[in-house]
Design a protein around this motif. Structure first.
Motif, PDB file in Angstrom:
ATOM      1  N   ASP A  47       0.831  -1.203   0.000  1.00  0.00           N
ATOM      2  CA  ASP A  47       0.000   0.000   0.000  1.00  0.00           C
ATOM      3  C   ASP A  47       0.870   1.258   0.000  1.00  0.00           C
ATOM      4  O   ASP A  47       0.623   2.195   0.726  1.00  0.00           O
ATOM      5  CB  ASP A  47      -0.941  -0.007   1.212  1.00  0.00           C
ATOM      6  N   ASP A  49       1.137   3.533  -2.020  1.00  0.00           N
ATOM      7  CA  ASP A  49       0.496   4.729  -2.564  1.00  0.00           C
ATOM      8  C   ASP A  49      -0.042   5.646  -1.483  1.00  0.00           C
ATOM      9  O   ASP A  49      -0.158   6.837  -1.670  1.00  0.00           O
ATOM     10  CB  ASP A  49      -0.625   4.359  -3.522  1.00  0.00           C
ATOM     11  N   SER A  50      -0.357   5.112  -0.318  1.00  0.00           N
ATOM     12  CA  SER A  50      -0.929   5.975   0.713  1.00  0.00           C
ATOM     13  C   SER A  50       0.006   6.128   1.910  1.00  0.00           C
ATOM     14  O   SER A  50      -0.384   6.592   2.949  1.00  0.00           O
ATOM     15  CB  SER A  50      -2.270   5.407   1.189  1.00  0.00           C
ATOM     16  N   GLU A  51       1.235   5.711   1.770  1.00  0.00           N
ATOM     17  CA  GLU A  51       2.188   5.728   2.879  1.00  0.00           C
ATOM     18  C   GLU A  51       2.532   7.157   3.318  1.00  0.00           C
ATOM     19  O   GLU A  51       2.801   7.406   4.467  1.00  0.00           O
ATOM     20  CB  GLU A  51       3.439   5.005   2.396  1.00  0.00           C
TER      21      GLU A  51
ATOM     22  N   CYS B   8      -3.440   9.546   9.146  1.00  0.00           N
ATOM     23  CA  CYS B   8      -3.111   9.740   7.737  1.00  0.00           C
ATOM     24  C   CYS B   8      -4.310  10.270   6.979  1.00  0.00           C
ATOM     25  O   CYS B   8      -4.184  11.040   6.052  1.00  0.00           O
ATOM     26  CB  CYS B   8      -2.629   8.430   7.127  1.00  0.00           C
ATOM     27  N   TYR B  75      -4.545   0.728  12.114  1.00  0.00           N
ATOM     28  CA  TYR B  75      -3.798   0.676  10.851  1.00  0.00           C
ATOM     29  C   TYR B  75      -4.693   1.132   9.692  1.00  0.00           C
ATOM     30  O   TYR B  75      -4.288   1.922   8.840  1.00  0.00           O
ATOM     31  CB  TYR B  75      -3.300  -0.753  10.618  1.00  0.00           C
ATOM     32  N   HIS B  79      -4.789   4.783   7.107  1.00  0.00           N
ATOM     33  CA  HIS B  79      -4.906   4.831   5.642  1.00  0.00           C
ATOM     34  C   HIS B  79      -6.243   5.409   5.211  1.00  0.00           C
ATOM     35  O   HIS B  79      -6.662   5.225   4.065  1.00  0.00           O
ATOM     36  CB  HIS B  79      -4.711   3.431   5.058  1.00  0.00           C
ATOM     37  N   VAL B  90      -6.971  -2.583   3.023  1.00  0.00           N
ATOM     38  CA  VAL B  90      -5.570  -2.161   3.153  1.00  0.00           C
ATOM     39  C   VAL B  90      -4.729  -3.170   3.944  1.00  0.00           C
ATOM     40  O   VAL B  90      -3.519  -3.199   3.823  1.00  0.00           O
ATOM     41  CB  VAL B  90      -5.428  -0.756   3.796  1.00  0.00           C
ATOM     42  N   ARG B  93      -4.043  -6.820   0.642  1.00  0.00           N
ATOM     43  CA  ARG B  93      -4.268  -6.206  -0.667  1.00  0.00           C
ATOM     44  C   ARG B  93      -4.646  -7.237  -1.731  1.00  0.00           C
ATOM     45  O   ARG B  93      -3.847  -7.577  -2.599  1.00  0.00           O
ATOM     46  CB  ARG B  93      -3.019  -5.437  -1.090  1.00  0.00           C
ATOM     47  N   GLY B 701      -8.207   6.668  -5.649  1.00  0.00           N
ATOM     48  CA  GLY B 701      -6.811   6.368  -5.304  1.00  0.00           C
ATOM     49  C   GLY B 701      -6.598   5.958  -3.864  1.00  0.00           C
ATOM     50  O   GLY B 701      -5.483   5.987  -3.353  1.00  0.00           O
ATOM     51  N   LEU B 704      -5.611  -0.026  -4.031  1.00  0.00           N
ATOM     52  CA  LEU B 704      -4.955  -0.481  -5.243  1.00  0.00           C
ATOM     53  C   LEU B 704      -5.973  -0.871  -6.299  1.00  0.00           C
ATOM     54  O   LEU B 704      -7.091  -1.249  -5.975  1.00  0.00           O
ATOM     55  CB  LEU B 704      -4.098  -1.709  -4.946  1.00  0.00           C
TER      56      LEU B 704
END
Lengths: 53, 709
Positions: A47, A49-51, B8, B75, B79, B90, B93, B701, B704
């Protein structure tokens, strides 16, 4: 109530109360640990892309 | 707020304080099961000895799943996901992973549909107590009749029969209260409410427990053979006596006659505004005396005339001569007999139990007993003298084993350990099941709650604290009220009956009759049901948040729209529960297939994802990030092997023991089949929604693209 009944009840109450008191003591009294300095963990889940968000 | 402490996701809601999230998770876990299910499980599964498998299960099943959920939730939140489909997408995947998350939506939504109905009963009982409308005397059967009538368990559609019944309005009020709080949002709704509700419910439980523990010794009631003539009209009693004396009467006929007369008496009690005399407390007594065999004995006593009085005197002699240990042994033998009765091929065991009883009664002269045995053998269906002897000994044992009704004996009923029970695997399964249901793991709720944490917030100590709070409410508060109070006022037989019956029976039938006996019981009853309501609403609120989070992040709905959509969805299902209320068939079916099977499946998936997909080392390291307490190393083995094996064992045992019965229930009850079909359709609908949400996330986005790994 038998002696064993008193013992089992006492142990059950003791464990439950002690665990709760210990947890709240840690939560409310002890300053936040140094462990917070750890770097973020890299779990290889792909993942990336969102790190950086 | 430092950048390091931000999620995040950045834009979403977050908990205002660490204490807030702990109390919210604890509130989710503390529910009716802590105060009603737990005491029954302890008393039925070895008393204090049950606590050994209970604490082991806490360590090996409850805490590991709890930590896994907290870590995976945080976690996922990092995200930008708050719902289980997003979090699973997430964590693992693969395109299929988000569909496992659909279980984390279905479970809380469906459980909410029936839980909110039960919650509304608690609100209604609180209101009835405050108004003084629940003063129906001290007979559990009266409250049973009231409960069945009030909740509509007598027949489907009762809530709408002859106009809309009160239960429906309480249901609507509870439903609206839940949605009002959820509409206010995470911090202003759930967190704020739980911050007040949890301390309040603990205070309420302490008040009721304090009252129970300071109760004086209660007098033993008169035997029902003496009470019955006093509560029935002279002509009714004469009819029953004539029936008992008639040579061709079968005990089943007498049972019907007595129960019809008693039902009329109970209806009269419900209609009366004044409380009936406490002198006629239990009519007829619970437990063994409900059986045909007990009516055969009653027939013999009526036929014996003055010899029947001699039998009563013999019972008094036995009560005086037998020691307390002997009486406890008689009580354990009755428990063993009840368990053995449910087993196939139990003759040898029943004989051993009877021989043990014989040994205990050996020192007491028994002329009156022999005379009565002779009379029992003359009764249709009880021609064998051996059968009559056993029957009489069992009945006598139950009466003799009624210890003085003190607080200590009440606590003893619940906590005296029977270590022999630990050899029985079903006791271990019961303990694991209790921990599992009690901690609300496998519901998908903790995943969502933990996703609102900041990325470096502690999860290990917080998870342990929430679980410890739940344990305190369960063991220290739940363990002091229901069973001891029942024993003090209703005695051994009724307590056995309450323990072997349903959770609802203990909560809504037995305990109100206990409060009726208690000085100031009306107010203690109000406090008790208010605490149950508080415990229930903090749980039901948590069941709504996962779906709200999903609708908001999956389809970009605003709070008002998501609350409206979820309200419509859950109201449809809840109305089905309210309508199909006969024997609570819809409620029981949903509880079996979603509240039992569903949560085992989700918990198993979660543990496997944590220990095998993420990897146990990476998983524990993720959990330890920012932790105020590190997960001990031996939990690596527990996460990887012990917890999954434990879960699968419980599930397999459920399949072996309960699945055939559940399938038969669906086959034999069209309403149950309809509910199962609705559940399947709901699951398919949720899978479709998850698929659409997944498309949205890929477009934005957040995840994935399909096929990428």
């Amino acid at each position: 109530m038998t002696v064993w009944g008193v013992i089992m009840m006492g142990i059950s109450f003791g464990v439950s109360i002690a665990l709760m008191v210990y947890c709240f003591y840690r939560i409310l009294r002890i300053p936040r640990s140094e462990l917070r300095e750890h770097a973020p963990l890299e779990i290889d889940t792909g993942d990336q892309d969102s790190e950086d968000c | 707020m430092s950048a390091n402490n931000e999620r995040c996701g950045g834009k979403g809601e977050m908990w205002q304080s660490k204490l807030g999230v702990i109390l919210a998770v604890a509130g989710s876990a503390v529910g009716l099961g802590n105060f009603l299910r737990f005491p029954g499980q302890v008393a039925a599964n070895g008393g204090g000895a049950f606590m050994i498998p209970y604490f082991i299960s806490f360590l090996l099943v409850g805490i590991p799943i709890c930590w896994a959920e907290w870590s995976m939730g945080r976690y996922g939140g990092r995200h930008g996901f708050n719902s289980s489909p997003g979090i699973f997408s997430v964590l693992w995947r693969r395109p299929i992973s988000q569909y496992f998350g659909a279980l984390g939506l279905l479970i809380p939504i469906v459980i909410y549909m029936y839980y909110v109905y039960i919650e509304s009963w608690c609100l209604a009982y609180t209101w009835f107590y405050i108004k003084g409308d629940l003063d129906l005397g001290s007979n559990p059967a009266v409250y049973g009749a009231f409960f069945n009538h009030f909740t509509g368990m007598e027949a489907h559609g009762s809530a709408f029969k002859d106009g809309i019944q009160p239960v429906f309005w309480f249901f609507i009020a509870t439903f609206i209260a839940n949605f009002y709080l959820i509409y206010r949002g995470l911090t202003r709704g759930i967190e704020m409410f739980c911050k007040y509700a949890i301390p309040l419910l603990i205070a309420a439980a302490l008040v009721v427990a304090g009252r129970v523990l300071t109760l004086p010794e209660q007098p033993l009631p008169k035997p029902w053979q003496e009470v019955l003539p006093k509560v029935l009209t002279p002509s009714e009693w004469q009819d029953i006596k004539s029936l008992a004396i008639a040579p061709d009467t079968h005990p089943a006929e007498l049972k019907v006659a007595v129960e019809t007369a008693v039902s009329a008496y109970l209806r009269q009690q419900i209609q009366r505004s004044a409380a009936p005399s406490q002198q006629f407390a239990v009519v007829p007594p619970a437990g063994f005396a409900k059986t045909e065999a007990a009516f055969a004995l009653a027939m013999a006593e009526i036929r014996a005339g003055s010899k029947g009085v001699e039998y009563r005197q013999w019972l008094e002699q036995a009560k005086t001569q037998l020691s307390k240990d002997d009486k406890l042994a008689l009580r354990d033998l009755e428990k063993a007999e009840q368990e053995a009765a449910a087993l196939a091929d139990n003759q040898a065991k029943l004989e051993r139990i009877d021989k043990a009883r014989q040994r205990l009664f050996a020192g007491i002269p028994s002329d009156a007993v022999r005379h009565l045995i002779g009379l029992v053998t003359g009764i249709r269906g009880f021609e064998s003298s051996l059968q009559a002897e056993r029957l009489l000994r069992r009945s006598a044992a139950l009466e003799v084993a009624d210890l003085p009704r003190t607080v200590m004996n009440g606590l003893g009923y619940m906590w005296n350990p029977d270590f022999e029970k630990l050899k029985n695997p079903s006791v271990w399964l019961a303990a694991a099941g209790q921990i599992f249901f009690s901690l609300s793991v496998g519901f998908g709720i903790i995943l969502t709650y933990a996703s609102y944490l900041r990325k470096d917030d502690d999860v290990v100590l917080s998870g342990l604290t929430a679980s410890a709070t739940n344990g305190f409410c369960e063991v220290c508060l739940g363990g002091l009220v229901a069973i001891p109070a029942t024993f003090i006022f209703l005695g051994t037989a009724a307590t056995m009956d309450a323990v072997s019956g349903s959770t609802f029976g203990l909560g809504f039938n037995t305990l109100p009759s206990v409060f009726a006996n208690m000085p100031g019981g009306r107010w203690y009853g109000a406090v008790w049901f208010f605490l149950l309501f508080m415990a229930a609403i903090t749980s039901s609120l948590s069941m709504l948040q996962p779906a709200i989070a999903f609708l908001e992040e999956g389809f970009g709905l605003r709070r008002r729209s998501s609350v409206a959509a979820l309200g419509l969805m859950t109201m449809t299902g809840a109305l089905m529960v309210v309508y199909f209320s006969g024997n609570a068939v819809a409620l029981a079916t949903m509880d079996d297939w979603i509240g039992t099977v569903g949560i085992f499946l989700l918990a198993t998936v979660e543990v496997i994802v944590f220990a095998w997909v993420i990897g146990v080392d990476a998983g524990i390291e993720e959990a330890n990030r920012g932790a105020d307490l590190l997960i001990p190393k031996f939990f690596r083995f527990v996460f990887k092997y012990v917890t999954p094996v434990f879960l699968l064992s419980i599930f397999c045992s459920w399949i072996v023991e309960s699945l055939p019965g559940k399938l038969e229930a669906i086959r034999s009850q069209p309403e149950a089949l309809l509910v199962v079909i609705c559940l399947v359709i709901s699951l398919l609908f949720l899978l479709l929604l998850v698929s659409l949400a997944g498309e949205n996330w890929r477009r934005n986005g957040k995840a994935l693209a399909e096929g990428e790994s």
